[in-house]
Design an enzyme around this catalytic site. Structure first.
Site, short mmCIF file in Angstrom:
data_model
loop_
_atom_site.label_atom_id
_atom_site.label_comp_id
_atom_site.label_asym_id
_atom_site.label_seq_id
_atom_site.Cartn_x
_atom_site.Cartn_y
_atom_site.Cartn_z
N ASP A 84 62.86 11.22 3.42
CA ASP A 84 64.29 10.90 3.44
C ASP A 84 64.96 11.80 4.46
O ASP A 84 64.65 12.99 4.53
CB ASP A 84 64.87 11.14 2.04
CG ASP A 84 66.27 10.57 1.92
OD1 ASP A 84 66.53 9.50 2.48
OD2 ASP A 84 67.11 11.20 1.26
N GLU A 136 63.16 5.63 5.68
CA GLU A 136 64.22 4.64 5.73
C GLU A 136 64.42 4.19 7.17
O GLU A 136 64.39 4.99 8.08
CB GLU A 136 65.51 5.30 5.23
CG GLU A 136 66.31 4.44 4.33
CD GLU A 136 67.40 5.26 3.66
OE1 GLU A 136 68.39 4.66 3.27
OE2 GLU A 136 67.27 6.49 3.57
N ASP A 154 67.67 13.75 -3.31
CA ASP A 154 66.88 13.42 -2.12
C ASP A 154 65.40 13.21 -2.44
O ASP A 154 64.76 12.31 -1.90
CB ASP A 154 67.03 14.53 -1.08
CG ASP A 154 68.46 14.69 -0.62
OD1 ASP A 154 69.15 13.67 -0.55
OD2 ASP A 154 68.89 15.83 -0.39
#
Ligand SMILES: [Zn+2]
Length: 380
Positions: free
Chosen positions: A179, A263, A345
């Site tokens: 992340d 992502e 996170d």
């Protein structure tokens, strides 16, 4: 086999600098000229002009502007090939419309053939004497082409592209979710956190003072040029610090793992958020993801980009509960379903990993009903 580039600093003498300036100028002229030609022709006749047509027009253009013949003709053809791939990326919706090259930005041209490295480690290019080059590491593989560039601060570099057999991946089966953030630069599902060094913010005060001085200098003056160089050097240092940091982290991650799920960020959309735009430009996530993919390919680590609309932060990675009221401020939270305590996170990383594994599973084989249901549940 894969491509790997080596970047070395070169030190051209005054005469060579003058010739390189011509090469940069001609390459820039040709690039910009053919962006214009292509847009005009498209506006008139809706035809897509490509390398073949351009190359014929280039011959005519050289008759019109005979100074174009002073530089290596293959470099000009290469410029057109690069322009063609820029247009191809644009039509595939992978890139922006090709932008005009400007004299104040980084300058470059590529030499595809007929160059060599001499016995005393100098770089010999067509139509000029060998340039002094500092080869700080050994070049492996077959040399394919060289790109000469000049930074706005006045440094010259040669980037040597090679093709070589790639090392095999460590077969440890390690997979992580990754992340990207602002507080921490990146977080993994291991869990591991890498701080955000905020290089730009640290130089901001110095930069502001220098930029103010620059704005007060008389136009076209020697002092203005000196002030412009100082500002360019600060920008360059920040960019170098950032790149160095990202090189180290990306190398560590691809060497330790066989697959990384992260992502797929919509950086353009995020930079529109004016409050965060400076911070987001400073972390340069886009550059980091490129490095990760480039190194992933070199060292045999798969990089999976996960659809950015997937709710990675709001979903409990243990039971799948979606916490709709989670805000950006909530760094930690408890799942009301299964009562697990989450670090925001790290939880997102676990979700990214789980999601991409499901996706690989459903793409790799016939999508089983159970997978489809799970995919739907995660997607909703
Ligand atoms: Zn839960």
């Amino acid at each position: 086999m894969g491509n790997k580039a080596y970047k070395f600093r070169i030190y051209p003498n005054q005469e060579q600098q003058a010739f390189l300036a011509k090469c940069f100028g001609c390459s820039r002229f040709v690039y910009n000229h053919f962006i214009r030609v292509t847009t005009d022709i498209y506006a008139e006749s809706k035809k897509h002009f490509r390398y073949k047509e351009w190359a014929n027009l280039l011959v005519k253009l050289k008759r019109e502007f005979d100074w174009l013949s002073e530089v290596n003709s293959q470099s000009l053809q290469q410029t057109l090939k690069d322009l063609e791939s820029a247009f191809t990326r644009f039509f595939k919706k992978l890139g922006k419309f090709p932008r005009f090259k400007r004299k104040s930005n980084r300058q470059s041209f590529r030499v595809p053939q007929h160059f060599s490295i001499t016995e005393d480690n100098k770089l010999k290019l067509p139509k000029m004497d060998a340039i002094y080059m500092v080869i700080h590491r050994e070049i492996e593989g077959t040399i394919k082409s060289v790109t000469i560039s000049k930074t706005p601060s006045g440094k010259y570099f040669a980037s040597i592209l090679t093709e070589q057999a790639l090392p095999k991946a460590p077969l440890n089966g390690e997979k992580i979710g990754l992340d990207l953030g602002l507080k921490d630069f990146c977080i993994t599902s291991k869990p591991e956190k890498f701080p955000n060094p905020r290089y730009f913010k640290k130089s901001l005060r110095r930069l502001k003072i220098r930029q103010r001085r620059l704005s007060r200098k008389a136009k076209e003056s020697n002092n203005r040029n000196k002030a412009r160089l100082t500002v360019a050097r600060i920008h360059e240092k920040v960019a170098n610090q950032r790149l160095d940091y990202q090189h180290k982290i990306s190398l560590k991650l691809v060497c330790e793992n066989q697959a990384i799920s992260c992502e797929d960020l919509n950086i353009k959309g995020m930079v529109k958020n004016r409050k965060l735009s400076k911070q987001i430009s400073d972390v340069a996530w886009g550059q980091f993801l490129n490095l990760l993919e480039y190194k992933g390919e070199l060292y045999g680590c798969e990089i999976h980009r996960v659809d950015r609309f997937f709710p990675s932060s709001k979903r409990c990675s243990r039971c799948g509960y979606i916490k709709e009221d989670l805000t950006l401020k909530d760094r930690e939270w408890d799942c009301p379903e299964c009562h697990v305590h989450h670090d925001r996170d790290i939880n997102a990383c676990h979700n990214l990993l789980a999601f991409s594994e499901l996706k690989i599973l459903s793409e790799g084989q016939e999508s089983t009903p159970k997978n489809a249901v799970e995919m739907q549940r995660i997607n909703s």
